[in-house]
Design an enzyme around this catalytic site. Structure first.
Site, PDB file in Angstrom:
ATOM      1  N   GLY A  93       7.254   3.958  14.534  1.00 48.88           N
ATOM      2  CA  GLY A  93       7.793   2.604  14.512  1.00 48.88           C
ATOM      3  C   GLY A  93       8.360   2.208  13.169  1.00 48.88           C
ATOM      4  N   SER A  94       8.666   3.226  12.320  1.00 51.89           N
ATOM      5  CA  SER A  94       9.336   2.981  11.031  1.00 51.89           C
ATOM      6  C   SER A  94       8.557   2.022  10.141  1.00 51.89           C
ATOM      7  CB  SER A  94      10.751   2.460  11.269  1.00 51.89           C
ATOM      8  OG  SER A  94      11.498   3.367  12.046  1.00 51.89           O
ATOM      9  N   TYR A 105       2.345   5.323  23.008  1.00 46.17           N
ATOM     10  CA  TYR A 105       1.428   6.032  22.120  1.00 46.17           C
ATOM     11  C   TYR A 105       0.056   6.201  22.759  1.00 46.17           C
ATOM     12  CZ  TYR A 105       5.053   5.845  18.661  1.00 46.17           C
ATOM     13  OH  TYR A 105       6.244   6.012  18.015  1.00 46.17           O
ATOM     14  N   SER A 169       7.418   9.880  13.359  1.00 42.81           N
ATOM     15  CA  SER A 169       8.238   8.954  12.579  1.00 42.81           C
ATOM     16  C   SER A 169       7.454   8.534  11.332  1.00 42.81           C
ATOM     17  CB  SER A 169       8.649   7.759  13.441  1.00 42.81           C
ATOM     18  OG  SER A 169       9.447   6.841  12.733  1.00 42.81           O
ATOM     19  N   ASP A 221      19.801   1.177   9.987  1.00 43.24           N
ATOM     20  CA  ASP A 221      18.435   0.921  10.455  1.00 43.24           C
ATOM     21  C   ASP A 221      17.415   1.506   9.483  1.00 43.24           C
ATOM     22  OD1 ASP A 221      19.511  -0.139  12.793  1.00 43.24           O
ATOM     23  OD2 ASP A 221      19.261   1.726  13.932  1.00 43.24           O
ATOM     24  N   ASP A 267      18.011  14.344  15.722  1.00 46.03           N
ATOM     25  CA  ASP A 267      17.486  13.261  14.880  1.00 46.03           C
ATOM     26  C   ASP A 267      18.282  13.265  13.592  1.00 46.03           C
ATOM     27  OD1 ASP A 267      16.078  11.543  13.237  1.00 46.03           O
ATOM     28  OD2 ASP A 267      14.189  12.636  13.359  1.00 46.03           O
ATOM     29  N   GLY A 298      11.813  11.301  19.550  1.00 45.34           N
ATOM     30  CA  GLY A 298      10.891  10.736  20.529  1.00 45.34           C
ATOM     31  C   GLY A 298      10.770  11.500  21.827  1.00 45.34           C
TER      32      GLY A 298
END
Length: 325
Positions: A93-94, A105, A169, A221, A267, A298
């Site tokens: 989730g960065s 999850y 991530s 992002d 990615d 993902g």
């Protein structure tokens, strides 16, 4: 809608949009789970998953008593003579999105229990931008220390916790940094399992330029999330983001654990992940890369491709090979 230009984050909307599920102390599909607060001072909680144990004698199969006794039984447990893995998992989730109760999850952690036969401890770490560096790392370290202190999570003749660190991530990034600290402080880790781990740097790499905006993620992002997590004024060559970059720390001579690194070829940060793996190798550490050229970020969250099933087998093999070491 969630990321604002001033660097703030619409947390209320993010929580509303996040599909979450409750734990199930009563087993479902062979796995039970429950939530537990490990540090009340900051509200740090974990969700614990384990293979469904037999119901204790004289306890009903349903109702509040069944749930309570199963949880108390876990904390009262003694070390097992049979070695089993404990996977400390950090969701993605960065650094800003998701939680230990996010549905995708939750499903992944259940899958990890079933393929490993062990226990998964999913960490509900504090998120950016409300909680910047190093909060997520501190929470990961607290979770590791807590796991190591639990008798019911120790196993084998030496009665130690056989810990694997894992995450996707930002969670993969957290796993790396917790493992570095563990190596420096003499806490043994059985292995790292990184899924599309989030790394970066000031200078763009080829995959970032080639894949920008093409498969769900843009550089804009990524830059926003790093700015939200890193210390005020830091750039993407901060060691948190770029561990082997110009300001990073080399790991030569450190007893760093073995690593299984899962990389998706679509990615945009795949070159970062490959460079990270090469940095570990250059420093003398054991690394296995599983590179899925046509997989997107993902893919390991949805069991609808060959990529998913093959990578789950790789994870299972890695755990089996290292749990007894």
């Amino acid at each position: 809608m969630l990321r604002r230009a001033d660097g703030t984050f619409d947390r209320d909307l993010a929580e509303y949009l996040d599909r979450r599920v409750e734990p199930n102390a009563r087993p479902a599909d062979g796995v039970s789970s429950f939530d537990h607060v490990i540090d009340p001072s900051i509200g740090l909680a974990v969700r614990i998953y384990r293979p469904a144990p037999p119901a204790p004698a004289n306890v009903p199969a349903h109702g509040a008593a069944a749930v309570t006794v199963r949880v108390l039984d876990f904390f009262a447990g003694a070390p097992s003579p049979d070695p089993f893995p404990v996977i400390i998992f950090f969701h993605g989730g960065s650094f800003a999105h998701s939680s230990s109760s996010t549905a995708i999850y939750d499903q992944l952690c259940r899958r990890l229990v079933k393929l490993s036969g062990g226990v998964v401890v999913s960490v509900d770490y504090r998120r950016a931008p409300e909680h910047r560096y190093p909060c997520a790392y501190d929470d990961g370290w607290a979770a590791l220390k807590w796991v190591a202190s639990q008798p019911s999570l120790r196993s084998g003749d030496d009665e130690r916790a056989r810990v694997f660190l894992s995450g996707d991530s930002s969670g993969g990034n957290i796993a790396h940094h917790v493992a570095v600290r563990a190596a420096g402080e003499g806490i043994e880790i059985s292995g790292n399992i990184l899924l599309n781990a989030m790394f970066g740097g000031v200078e763009r790499v080829e995959s970032e330029r080639r894949l920008d905006g093409k498969y769900f993620v843009t550089l804009q992002d990524r830059d926003w999330y790093w700015k939200a997590y890193l210390p005020e004024g830091a750039d993407r060559d901060h060691p948190s983001c770029n561990p082997f970059g110009p300001n990073g720390r080399r790991l030569m001579g450190l007893p760093f654990t073995k690593s299984l690194i899962i990389v998706s070829g679509l990615d945009l940060t795949c070159d970062r992940q490959l460079a990270y793996a090469e940095g570990l190798r250059e420093d003398g550490h054991d690394v296995k890369i599983v590179y899925r050229e046509k997989a997107t970020i993902g893919f390991y969250l949805l069991p609808n491709t060959d990529h998913y099933h093959e990578v789950m087998e790789e994870i299972a093999d890695f755990i089996r090979s290292n749990v007894l070491i």
